[in-house]
Design an enzyme around this catalytic site. Structure first.
Site, PDB file in Angstrom:
ATOM      1  N   LEU A 175     -19.405  37.595 -20.507  1.00 22.38           N
ATOM      2  CA  LEU A 175     -19.194  37.810 -19.074  1.00 22.38           C
ATOM      3  C   LEU A 175     -19.130  39.295 -18.774  1.00 22.38           C
ATOM      4  CD1 LEU A 175     -16.339  35.219 -18.421  1.00 22.38           C
ATOM      5  CD2 LEU A 175     -18.647  35.102 -17.465  1.00 22.38           C
ATOM      6  N   LYS A 191      -8.695  33.080 -17.482  1.00 23.88           N
ATOM      7  CA  LYS A 191      -9.490  33.505 -18.643  1.00 23.88           C
ATOM      8  C   LYS A 191      -8.567  33.453 -19.869  1.00 23.88           C
ATOM      9  CE  LYS A 191     -12.770  36.991 -20.174  1.00 23.88           C
ATOM     10  NZ  LYS A 191     -12.229  37.273 -21.488  1.00 23.88           N
ATOM     11  N   ARG A 214     -18.918  30.913 -31.337  1.00 20.94           N
ATOM     12  CA  ARG A 214     -19.974  31.540 -30.527  1.00 20.94           C
ATOM     13  C   ARG A 214     -20.864  32.452 -31.391  1.00 20.94           C
ATOM     14  NH1 ARG A 214     -18.816  36.363 -26.325  1.00 20.94           N
ATOM     15  NH2 ARG A 214     -20.961  36.728 -25.767  1.00 20.94           N
TER      16      ARG A 214
HETATM   17  S1  IVH Z   1     -17.155  31.042 -18.901  1.00 26.73           S
HETATM   18  C1  IVH Z   1     -21.541  31.937 -19.268  1.00 26.73           C
HETATM   19  N1  IVH Z   1     -14.613  30.472 -18.544  1.00 26.73           N
HETATM   20  O1  IVH Z   1     -14.393  34.780 -22.039  1.00 26.73           O
HETATM   21  C2  IVH Z   1     -20.087  31.972 -19.021  1.00 26.73           C
HETATM   22  N2  IVH Z   1     -15.192  31.948 -20.325  1.00 26.73           N
HETATM   23  O2  IVH Z   1     -15.780  37.440 -21.990  1.00 26.73           O
HETATM   24  C3  IVH Z   1     -19.359  31.651 -20.236  1.00 26.73           C
HETATM   25  N3  IVH Z   1     -13.296  32.691 -21.657  1.00 26.73           N
HETATM   26  O3  IVH Z   1     -17.027  34.184 -24.274  1.00 26.73           O
HETATM   27  C4  IVH Z   1     -17.940  31.886 -20.198  1.00 26.73           C
HETATM   28  N4  IVH Z   1     -11.726  31.595 -20.561  1.00 26.73           N
HETATM   29  O4  IVH Z   1     -14.772  33.044 -24.728  1.00 26.73           O
HETATM   30  C5  IVH Z   1     -15.507  31.162 -19.282  1.00 26.73           C
HETATM   31  N5  IVH Z   1     -12.407  29.859 -18.129  1.00 26.73           N
HETATM   32  C6  IVH Z   1     -13.302  30.535 -18.862  1.00 26.73           C
HETATM   33  C7  IVH Z   1     -12.927  31.320 -19.967  1.00 26.73           C
HETATM   34  C8  IVH Z   1     -13.911  32.026 -20.660  1.00 26.73           C
HETATM   35  C9  IVH Z   1     -11.975  32.416 -21.580  1.00 26.73           C
HETATM   36  C10 IVH Z   1     -13.918  33.612 -22.641  1.00 26.73           C
HETATM   37  C11 IVH Z   1     -15.102  33.023 -23.372  1.00 26.73           C
HETATM   38  C12 IVH Z   1     -16.230  34.001 -23.154  1.00 26.73           C
HETATM   39  C13 IVH Z   1     -15.484  35.246 -22.797  1.00 26.73           C
HETATM   40  C14 IVH Z   1     -16.335  36.188 -22.001  1.00 26.73           C
END
Ligand code: IVH
Length: 255
Positions: free
Chosen positions: A13, A45, A66
């Site tokens: 992100l 998050k 991942r």
């Molecule tokens: S969405 C394509 N939702 O944040 C979008 N990520 O810095 C994919 N993460 O790799 C991520 N909580 O490990 C998403 N509610 C959430 C999240 C989340 C933690 C982490 C995830 C991702 C990272 C990105």
């Protein structure tokens, strides 16, 4: 560990560290969609480790990290120790789920207490503890760490869904763990209020978060916005400053 390829890459992100950056994301989204008013799905998050789960005909067959976004490691043996995750879904569904494995504040303290007693160095933070736990060869060690998970999205699937919130509701209907603090925010001012509220309230959560994830709710608009090589254009992480603490140096032994 065996390697596992992600047919749909697991992207990261982009970050927004302040309000102007959040507003800039909103303006870009307005330009990209041609829409004036946009609904966003806001989620916490979770500060853990991203994983992908593969269910075939309703049976949990694989869990993977991942990795670099294209290829991860097979951690099925440890994923199966997560008690909130059903090994069999109520429907014979073939679906790839994505989420964050984490360790609660209480379990982090407990694990570090045990590690100090046995002369092992403590983990620096819950994220390291979670990451170290899923990469154990012996699933009994991962089981002892009491890992938890929140699911926040899909990889490959054949669902007929129109919005991100609908996806999360579907996961809840399958009795899968989804964070209860998600909210549909109508417009960027509601997003701002959500981000500010959780900046304070996060301290009372039983697990650590490092920000809020803001996602364009309508999947049609997500497709229109697309993604760069690294991250989707339809989502952003609003990051909080890390918690700070002071350390008093009591002594120095010169050698
Ligand atoms: S969405 C394509 N939702 O944040 C979008 N990520 O810095 C994919 N993460 O790799 C991520 N909580 O490990 C998403 N509610 C959430 C999240 C989340 C933690 C982490 C995830 C991702 C990272 C990105």
């Amino acid at each position: 560990f065996m390697t596992v390829g992600h047919k749909i890459p697991m992207l990261g992100l982009d970050n927004a560290f302040d309000e102007p950056a959040l507003r800039e994301f909103h303006r870009r989204t307005q330009r990209g969609t041609g829409l004036e008013s946009i609904d966003y799905a806001c989620e916490l998050k979770i500060d853990g480790l991203a994983v992908s789960l593969q269910y075939e005909e309703g049976i949990l067959i694989r869990g993977s990290t991942r990795g670099d976004g294209f290829t991860g490691e097979d951690i099925t043996h440890n994923i199966k120790t997560i008690r909130q995750l059903p090994l069999r879904l109520p429907e014979k569904k073939t679906i790839e789920l994505r989420g964050e494995v984490y360790i609660s504040r209480d379990d982090f303290e407990r694990v570090n207490r045990l590690r100090r007693e046995t002369g092992e160095g403590p983990f620096a933070n819950p994220r390291n503890a979670a990451a170290g736990s899923v990469r154990q060869l012996d699933p009994r060690i991962a089981a002892g760490r009491r890992l938890k998970i929140f699911l926040y999205g899909l990889g490959e699937h054949d669902l007929d869904v129109k919005s991100h919130m609908e996806i999360l509701d579907y996961l809840v209907s399958l009795k899968l763990p989804v964070n209860p603090h998600r909210e549909l925010c109508r417009g960027i001012d509601q997003v701002r209020a959500y981000c500010h509220r959780w900046q304070e309230e996060r301290l009372h959560l039983p697990y650590e978060i490092d920000g809020v994830v803001v996602k364009v709710n309508r999947l049609e608009m997500q497709d229109l916005l697309g993604h760069t090589a690294r991250s989707p254009r339809w989502a952003i992480a609003f990051k909080y400053a890390p918690e700070e603490a002071s350390t008093r140096v009591k002594d120095i032994v010169v050698s």
